[in-house]
Enzyme design. Sequence first.
Site, PDB file in Angstrom:
ATOM      1  N   ARG A 217       0.399 -13.432   6.756  1.00 51.42           N
ATOM      2  CA  ARG A 217      -0.836 -13.271   7.526  1.00 51.42           C
ATOM      3  C   ARG A 217      -1.512 -14.602   7.852  1.00 51.42           C
ATOM      4  O   ARG A 217      -2.113 -14.737   8.910  1.00 51.42           O
ATOM      5  CB  ARG A 217      -1.818 -12.384   6.758  1.00 51.42           C
ATOM      6  CG  ARG A 217      -1.291 -11.000   6.413  1.00 51.42           C
ATOM      7  CD  ARG A 217      -0.774 -10.249   7.613  1.00 51.42           C
ATOM      8  NE  ARG A 217      -0.499  -8.857   7.288  1.00 51.42           N
ATOM      9  CZ  ARG A 217       0.366  -8.100   7.917  1.00 51.42           C
ATOM     10  NH1 ARG A 217       1.073  -8.603   8.916  1.00 51.42           N
ATOM     11  NH2 ARG A 217       0.550  -6.849   7.565  1.00 51.42           N
TER      12      ARG A 217
ATOM     13  N   HIS B 164       5.317   3.436   9.539  1.00 53.24           N
ATOM     14  CA  HIS B 164       4.135   3.174  10.354  1.00 53.24           C
ATOM     15  C   HIS B 164       4.115   4.064  11.590  1.00 53.24           C
ATOM     16  O   HIS B 164       3.050   4.362  12.127  1.00 53.24           O
ATOM     17  CB  HIS B 164       4.111   1.711  10.815  1.00 53.24           C
ATOM     18  CG  HIS B 164       4.003   0.730   9.705  1.00 53.24           C
ATOM     19  ND1 HIS B 164       5.099   0.280   9.021  1.00 53.24           N
ATOM     20  CD2 HIS B 164       2.925   0.138   9.145  1.00 53.24           C
ATOM     21  CE1 HIS B 164       4.703  -0.572   8.091  1.00 53.24           C
ATOM     22  NE2 HIS B 164       3.391  -0.670   8.139  1.00 53.24           N
TER      23      HIS B 164
ATOM     24  N   ASP C 180      -1.066  -9.045   2.691  1.00 51.39           N
ATOM     25  CA  ASP C 180       0.400  -8.999   2.753  1.00 51.39           C
ATOM     26  C   ASP C 180       0.872 -10.394   3.141  1.00 51.39           C
ATOM     27  O   ASP C 180       0.719 -10.809   4.295  1.00 51.39           O
ATOM     28  CB  ASP C 180       0.870  -7.978   3.798  1.00 51.39           C
ATOM     29  CG  ASP C 180       0.698  -6.544   3.325  1.00 51.39           C
ATOM     30  OD1 ASP C 180       1.163  -6.234   2.219  1.00 51.39           O
ATOM     31  OD2 ASP C 180       0.105  -5.744   4.063  1.00 51.39           O
TER      32      ASP C 180
ATOM     33  N   LYS D  95       6.767  -3.072  -4.122  1.00 52.17           N
ATOM     34  CA  LYS D  95       6.750  -2.002  -3.124  1.00 52.17           C
ATOM     35  C   LYS D  95       8.162  -1.840  -2.532  1.00 52.17           C
ATOM     36  O   LYS D  95       8.978  -2.757  -2.632  1.00 52.17           O
ATOM     37  CB  LYS D  95       5.717  -2.303  -2.023  1.00 52.17           C
ATOM     38  CG  LYS D  95       5.944  -3.625  -1.281  1.00 52.17           C
ATOM     39  CD  LYS D  95       4.778  -3.936  -0.353  1.00 52.17           C
ATOM     40  CE  LYS D  95       5.057  -5.207   0.448  1.00 52.17           C
ATOM     41  NZ  LYS D  95       3.907  -5.602   1.282  1.00 52.17           N
ATOM     42  N   HIS D  96       8.503  -0.649  -2.006  1.00 54.54           N
ATOM     43  CA  HIS D  96       7.730   0.565  -1.790  1.00 54.54           C
ATOM     44  C   HIS D  96       8.411   1.680  -2.589  1.00 54.54           C
ATOM     45  O   HIS D  96       9.432   2.200  -2.146  1.00 54.54           O
ATOM     46  CB  HIS D  96       7.693   0.941  -0.317  1.00 54.54           C
ATOM     47  CG  HIS D  96       7.224  -0.160   0.589  1.00 54.54           C
ATOM     48  ND1 HIS D  96       8.054  -1.169   1.046  1.00 54.54           N
ATOM     49  CD2 HIS D  96       5.999  -0.410   1.122  1.00 54.54           C
ATOM     50  CE1 HIS D  96       7.374  -1.992   1.833  1.00 54.54           C
ATOM     51  NE2 HIS D  96       6.126  -1.561   1.901  1.00 54.54           N
TER      52      HIS D  96
ATOM     53  N   ASP E 282      -0.061   3.150   0.175  1.00 53.57           N
ATOM     54  CA  ASP E 282       0.129   2.411   1.416  1.00 53.57           C
ATOM     55  C   ASP E 282      -0.987   2.855   2.367  1.00 53.57           C
ATOM     56  O   ASP E 282      -1.749   3.792   2.077  1.00 53.57           O
ATOM     57  CB  ASP E 282       1.526   2.680   1.988  1.00 53.57           C
ATOM     58  CG  ASP E 282       2.067   1.505   2.798  1.00 53.57           C
ATOM     59  OD1 ASP E 282       1.257   0.664   3.247  1.00 53.57           O
ATOM     60  OD2 ASP E 282       3.291   1.429   2.993  1.00 53.57           O
TER      61      ASP E 282
END
Length: 347
Positions: free
Chosen positions: A72, A181, A64, A168-169, A251
């Site tokens: 990241r 999450h 990501d 996404k998403h 996901d």
Amino acid sequence: MSLGPVMLDLEGTALTETERRLLTHPRAGGVILFTRNFESLGQLTELLREIHALRTPRLLVAVDHEGGRVQRFREGFTRLPAAARFGEQYDRNHARGRELARMAGWLMAAELRAVGVDFSFAPVLDLAHGVSGVIGDRAFHRNPEVVADLAHHYMSGMQHAGMAAVGKHFPGHGGVREDSHLALPVDRRTPADLYTDILPFERMVRFGLAGIMPAHVVYERCDPLPAGFSSYWLRGELRDRLGFEGVIFSDDLSMAGAECMGDYPDRARAALKAGCDMVLVCNHPEQAARVLDALDDEPDPVSIARLARMHGRKGMTWGELTDSDEWQKARAVINALDDSPLMELDV
């Protein structure tokens, strides 16, 4: 050995023997990297070399790396702006917004390809409704036509660098307050109201989008299951109505929005049955091992062919890239644009 339907993560900056064993399992097909896997450009390049050497065809490696709150790899990489910055530029000057999006897509993809990453889970196609904190400035704009336009140019930049794009998403996470999450969000809008959120996906499918990640969100007036486990959404809407022929990635199955589907093997089986080609299992290696061993069916040959198209192309070495005029120009322009905080958002 063909690519399997499971994407796993790693604990640190080098492969452990347990990870080597898991990644050579016939049901493994890819690796997703996080900030904890990055120490330096040299370390990351060596880690990717080791992963690629494990098997043939080589495992897919993803990350990501959208920019803004979701980037990241940091030290040595260009600090990328959040997608909303391109929407702001678009509002001032359409042509400049498009060109900046294309340039950022190329820069992101070229740097990742130079170290061996196949693709980033980008761009975000959700709408900036001003409701979802987890989406927020990760969305290009509130207007679906603008999102589609900017995402198209962002994708063209990625493709120029040899990287496939993953939108996404699906069918849109921007209309719910809850973070999938942490909870299972429920979107109570009518199918007609959801059309505006679906429009960027529809446009991007026509433009040749290679991959799509569905949301762990229930759209209760359409189907009782979260979209990532729903054949209504994945087969009926995405494959049949929109004509999408690329890869569908689940996901992360460890998210709270997936817990309603049972234990980890049940979640994986449900996602694959609904239409996913590859499932992600992150942050729980013992559960990833359970999923690998629980998937008895041979991988779908159509899914295998789709996944093979996600391998990166045309990668330069880091030195070749950073010596190029294109990189130096793009980096200077994007650095001047960015003003967003760089932090780890667990998505």
